[in-house]
Design a protein around this motif. Structure first.
Motif, short mmCIF file in Angstrom:
data_model
loop_
_atom_site.label_atom_id
_atom_site.label_comp_id
_atom_site.label_asym_id
_atom_site.label_seq_id
_atom_site.Cartn_x
_atom_site.Cartn_y
_atom_site.Cartn_z
N GLY A 282 0.80 -1.22 0.00
CA GLY A 282 0.00 0.00 0.00
C GLY A 282 0.83 1.27 0.00
N ALA A 283 2.13 1.15 -0.22
CA ALA A 283 3.03 2.30 -0.17
C ALA A 283 2.68 3.33 -1.23
CB ALA A 283 4.48 1.83 -0.35
N LYS A 284 2.81 4.60 -0.87
CA LYS A 284 2.65 5.70 -1.81
C LYS A 284 4.01 6.29 -2.21
CE LYS A 284 -1.84 5.43 -1.37
NZ LYS A 284 -2.66 4.79 -2.45
N SER A 285 5.00 6.17 -1.32
CA SER A 285 6.34 6.69 -1.60
C SER A 285 7.34 5.55 -1.45
CB SER A 285 6.69 7.84 -0.64
OG SER A 285 6.58 7.43 0.70
N VAL A 286 8.26 5.44 -2.41
CA VAL A 286 9.17 4.29 -2.46
C VAL A 286 10.60 4.75 -2.71
CG1 VAL A 286 9.73 2.12 -3.63
CG2 VAL A 286 7.35 2.81 -3.37
N LEU A 287 11.53 4.17 -1.96
CA LEU A 287 12.97 4.34 -2.19
C LEU A 287 13.48 3.11 -2.93
CD1 LEU A 287 14.42 5.51 1.25
CD2 LEU A 287 14.68 6.75 -0.91
N ASP A 288 14.26 3.30 -3.98
CA ASP A 288 14.98 2.20 -4.62
C ASP A 288 16.45 2.39 -4.28
OD1 ASP A 288 16.00 0.19 -6.14
OD2 ASP A 288 15.35 0.97 -8.08
N LEU A 289 16.92 1.66 -3.27
CA LEU A 289 18.27 1.83 -2.75
C LEU A 289 19.24 0.95 -3.53
CD1 LEU A 289 17.41 1.86 1.06
CD2 LEU A 289 17.84 3.81 -0.43
N GLY A 290 20.25 1.58 -4.16
CA GLY A 290 21.11 0.86 -5.09
C GLY A 290 20.38 0.65 -6.38
N CYS A 291 19.78 1.74 -6.89
CA CYS A 291 18.86 1.65 -8.03
C CYS A 291 19.54 1.27 -9.33
CB CYS A 291 18.11 2.97 -8.21
SG CYS A 291 19.16 4.37 -8.67
N GLY A 292 20.90 1.40 -9.41
CA GLY A 292 21.60 1.05 -10.63
C GLY A 292 21.11 1.87 -11.82
N GLU A 293 20.83 1.21 -12.92
CA GLU A 293 20.43 1.90 -14.14
C GLU A 293 18.93 2.09 -14.26
OE1 GLU A 293 22.27 -0.10 -17.41
OE2 GLU A 293 24.30 0.48 -16.80
N GLY A 294 18.20 1.88 -13.17
CA GLY A 294 16.79 2.25 -13.14
C GLY A 294 15.82 1.21 -13.64
N ARG A 295 16.21 -0.06 -13.64
CA ARG A 295 15.30 -1.08 -14.18
C ARG A 295 14.04 -1.24 -13.33
NH1 ARG A 295 20.40 -2.81 -15.46
NH2 ARG A 295 20.74 -3.33 -17.65
N LEU A 296 14.21 -1.31 -12.02
CA LEU A 296 13.03 -1.41 -11.16
C LEU A 296 12.22 -0.13 -11.21
CD1 LEU A 296 11.30 -2.81 -9.03
CD2 LEU A 296 12.86 -1.94 -7.28
N MET A 297 12.90 1.01 -11.27
CA MET A 297 12.20 2.29 -11.27
C MET A 297 11.28 2.44 -12.47
SD MET A 297 14.93 5.04 -9.76
CE MET A 297 13.67 6.32 -9.68
N ARG A 298 11.67 1.87 -13.59
CA ARG A 298 10.80 1.93 -14.77
C ARG A 298 9.46 1.27 -14.50
NH1 ARG A 298 14.09 0.25 -20.13
NH2 ARG A 298 14.66 -1.49 -18.82
N SER A 299 9.49 0.15 -13.77
CA SER A 299 8.24 -0.53 -13.42
C SER A 299 7.46 0.27 -12.39
CB SER A 299 8.54 -1.93 -12.88
OG SER A 299 9.19 -2.72 -13.85
N LEU A 300 8.16 0.90 -11.46
CA LEU A 300 7.48 1.69 -10.43
C LEU A 300 6.76 2.89 -11.04
CD1 LEU A 300 10.27 1.72 -7.67
CD2 LEU A 300 8.22 0.29 -7.74
N VAL A 301 7.40 3.54 -12.01
CA VAL A 301 6.82 4.72 -12.63
C VAL A 301 5.49 4.39 -13.32
CG1 VAL A 301 7.14 6.43 -14.47
CG2 VAL A 301 9.01 5.93 -12.89
N GLU A 302 5.37 3.18 -13.81
CA GLU A 302 4.15 2.78 -14.52
C GLU A 302 2.96 2.58 -13.58
OE1 GLU A 302 5.27 -0.71 -16.58
OE2 GLU A 302 6.54 0.32 -18.05
N GLN A 303 3.22 2.52 -12.27
CA GLN A 303 2.16 2.28 -11.30
C GLN A 303 1.74 3.60 -10.65
OE1 GLN A 303 0.85 -0.75 -11.01
NE2 GLN A 303 2.36 -1.60 -12.44
N GLN A 304 0.48 3.99 -10.87
CA GLN A 304 -0.01 5.26 -10.34
C GLN A 304 -0.09 5.27 -8.82
OE1 GLN A 304 -0.41 8.05 -12.16
NE2 GLN A 304 0.48 6.76 -13.76
N GLN A 305 -0.07 4.09 -8.20
CA GLN A 305 -0.12 4.03 -6.74
C GLN A 305 1.05 4.77 -6.11
OE1 GLN A 305 -0.74 0.13 -4.89
NE2 GLN A 305 0.87 0.55 -3.40
#
Length: 462
Positions: A282-305
């Motif tokens: 149910g998180a609204k704000s997320v940290l990606d620690l050791g995000c590297g080249e942003g692979r996980l972040m790309r999936s996170l951005v697609e989620q409006q939550q």
């Protein structure tokens, strides 16, 4: 020079939708080096062939070239108008860019569908002969057929040339085929018609994403693509090794169980599992620690939550790559306000990391020496204190499932440790008790009855 692409997919004319080129039209496109013609010599439901013909202006190329005075003769005496070279790669990008990028508006389901495809290049200069052809194409799943051209039919004693008529066949998506050709054509040729700078590194890594890091000839491909510029080569290779490490798995062999998991790599399954856990929190704000080249972040951005997404990494260069991957400069203002990349260390207290609902720590801890791991524990669980922490790390017990991985060896040279399941659970339970969290454990990837899954995931909740 001529490239033809054929398919027997039914109906074969679906190829025209993917290429965004009508089979009944002969189309020509102006380029800096001449004209590119696109046409279909055959287009039926049983078989369809599309051709790309490059009509190179040698005089225009000579005038536009920036070469040293000692090389003036090669301005006018060269094979550039007649062979598949970096000019063909440019033509693919400019004329078939939509297909190369894997986009199709009218039939989007075709983009990800492997098709029976055949590509023929007349002619291709191959420095290294048949062996290099097979060394580069066969690991990608292609059947290779090559005919070597004689140097001069009137003088057979001169022997064979380094030019080949090459046909490759495989069951791949059209985007994959075009991407492989885009990268490998100049590698076979071992020459480029333009200056090779740092932009070429980004181009290579972007087009090589998903296949180059695992290619057994990635060193050869990288070195030739970057024209043996050692600084660029080492930079690109280091990032390819990093990408290979992020997959965190040796090459899959016949002993790997349940390889058919929708043909997803372990890396893809790992990110999917982390994303699902974050959504369920149910998180609204997320940290990606050791995000590297942003692979996980790309999936996170697609989620409006997720209304706020922050990626943190210690490597500035890696953050620059993540910014390009996420296209931060081109996102609408509303979207861009959700996403932030920050430079920081996970082993030092940082107030910017406080106040988040959740944090993802994906394949990070095994890269830390034990004393620095203790610092990360304090920073993450003691100072930042997100409500949920989703953390993954390799399962050392699973390493025996890969015959290609020698006994007692870690999955990557940069790993400082790899824990068994009892070791990871003991560490996680101690963390939970110390900092006021509860923890549950979840396997990621195919599960073996004896050694478990390749990746272990702990979900901490406060």
């Amino acid at each position: 020079m001529l490239l033809s692409i054929s398919t027997t997919h039914n109906p074969a004319t679906d190829l025209s939708f993917l290429l965004h080129k009508h089979p009944d039209k002969f189309q020509s496109f102006e380029t800096s080096f001449g004209k590119v013609h696109c046409f279909y010599p055959e287009a039926s439901e049983e078989r369809c062939t599309a051709c790309l013909l490059l009509e190179v202006d040698p005089v225009g190329m000579a005038r536009g070239r920036n070469r040293s005075p000692g090389d003036l003769l090669s301005h006018y005496v060269n094979d550039r108008p007649y062979v598949a070279s970096s000019l063909m790669s440019v033509a693919l990008s400019q004329v078939l860019g939509t297909a190369l990028g894997g986009r199709c508006q009218k039939q989007p389901e075709l983009v990800s569908q492997p098709l029976p495809l055949q590509a023929t290049l007349d002619v291709l200069p191959v420095r290294g002969g048949d062996d290099v052809l097979r060394q580069l194409f066969e690991p990608l799943g292609y059947e290779v057929q090559a005919t070597r051209q004689t140097l001069d039919a009137k003088f057979p004693d001169w022997g064979d040339s380094s030019y080949y008529s090459v046909t490759i066949r495989g069951e791949v998506t059209l985007s994959q085929l075009l991407t492989h050709l885009y990268v490998l054509i100049p590698v076979f040729d071992n020459e480029k018609h333009y200056f090779v700078g740092e932009a070429e590194v980004e181009k290579l890594l972007a087009k090589g994403e998903g296949w180059l890091a695992d290619h057994p000839a990635k060193n050869l491909i990288t070195r030739r693509y970057l024209r043996f510029r050692s600084s660029l080569y080492h930079q690109a290779l280091a990032r390819l090794v990093e990408e290979e490490a992020s997959n965190n798995e040796p090459p899959e062999e016949a002993t790997t169980p349940q390889k058919s998991e929708q043909q997803q790599s372990l890396n893809q399954q790992r990110y999917a599992a982390v994303l699902q856990a974050l959504l369920e929190s149910g998180a609204k704000s997320v940290l990606d620690l050791g995000c590297g080249e942003g692979r996980l972040m790309r999936s996170l951005v697609e989620q409006q939550q997720f209304r706020r997404i922050v990626g943190v990494d210690v490597a500035i260069r890696t953050l620059e790559v993540a910014s390009r991957r996420l296209k931060l400069e081109h996102l609408p203002e509303v979207q861009a306000d959700r996403v932030e990349l920050i430079h920081g260390s996970l082993t030092y207290r940082d107030k910017r990391l406080e106040g988040f609902d959740a944090a993802a720590v994906v394949e990070v801890i095994e890269h830390l020496d034990p004393p620095r791991l203790a610092a990360l524990e304090r920073v993450l669980f003691g100072c930042a204190r997100p409500k949920t922490v989703v953390l993954t790390t390799p399962n050392q017990e699973y390493n025996v499932m890969w015959e290609s991985l020698p006994a007692e060896q870690f999955r990557h040279a940069d790993h400082r440790f790899e824990w068994t399941r009892p070791q990871f659970q003991a560490w996680a339970n101690q963390i939970a008790e110390t900092y006021g969290y509860t923890v549950t454990f979840q396997p990621v990837g195919p599960v073996d009855d004896e050694v478990g899954s390749p990746t272990q995931m702990g979900i901490f909740r406060r």
